[in-house]
Design a protein around this motif. Structure first.
Motif: not given
Length: 249
Positions: A19-31, A33-48
């Protein structure tokens, strides 16, 4: 829960990494759009590490499916919120037919409110997912790891059709915007405001009109309109939709 280790580096003391990754990916999409939803970017945002993220998602398509589900739920929530603001009980001095019309109008306003307030997430909610062969690969990987690869809603919550399967809306929370509209149109028909023969498929006509207006307002020529003119266009389109739904048979 986020924590900081002795080196000052952010880490993730896992309670619910998915769920933390989904939260991070949601923020990426909000900023972005769908092109910004990248798993590595979400992982960086969460810190894993990406490796930790891949234990929960098979790739971008898998993560994007969860973001789509969340966006579609937020859309439905906004529609319900605007209905709550504008429609009170039977409303309209006890005229159930007038209240049913106002409910349909309020849902259209809620749909457009969400699109304009959350353009990145709105685009993500209706974007296309990876091709079927990629989906098959993802499902195999999900079975191998024992992780669900479907959307956050607990099923295939979007696909390319935004909550629809070959036979209509899938029975998931992600399809609830469609369900809310269907209930409102049922009420419109039940009060006699909409001829019964016009009810079948009416949601597709109404949704197409409002979704098309949202896209034109976000990404088309209507994006240049000043707010007052845009609001007038919105009211005009919604009035036209209601006239079409309620015209005598």
């Amino acid at each position: 829960m986020m924590r900081t280790d002795g080196t000052g580096k952010s880490g993730y003391h896992h309670g619910d990494l998915r769920n933390a990754l989904i939260e991070a990916a949601t923020e990426l999409a909000r900023a972005g759009g769908p092109e910004a939803v990248v798993l590595r970017a979400a992982a960086r945002r969460v810190g894993v590490s990406p490796t930790a993220a891949y234990r929960h998602f098979t790739g971008q398509g898998d993560l994007l499916r969860a973001v789509k589900a969340r966006g579609q739920r937020w859309l439905a929530d906004t529609m319900e919120e605007v209905v709550g603001e504008l429609v009170r009980g039977d409303g309209c001095d006890g005229d159930a037919g007038a209240a049913a019309e106002e409910r349909v109008r309020a849902m259209g306003l809620g749909y457009l409110r969400f699109a304009l307030a959350e353009p990145g997430l709105f685009r993500a909610a209706f974007c296309r997912l990876p091709l079927p062969e990629e989906e098959t690969t993802g499902k195999r990987a999900g079975k191998a790891t024992g992780k669900a690869v479907e959307g956050e809603a607990g099923g295939d919550a979007g696909g390319d059709a935004g909550g629809f399967g070959p036979d209509g809306p899938r029975d998931t929370r992600a399809a609830s915007a469609y369900g809310l509209l269907g209930e409102a149109l049922d009420a419109l028909a039940a009060t006699g405001r909409m001829p019964a023969g016009r009810r079948p498929g009416a949601e597709f006509a109404a949704w197409s009109a409002v979704h098309g207006l949202a896209v034109l307002t976000l990404d088309g020529p209507l994006s240049r309109l000043p707010g007052e003119q845009r609001d007038a266009v919105v009211e005009g389109v919604l009035a036209s939709v209601l006239r079409g739904l309620t015209a005598p048979a």
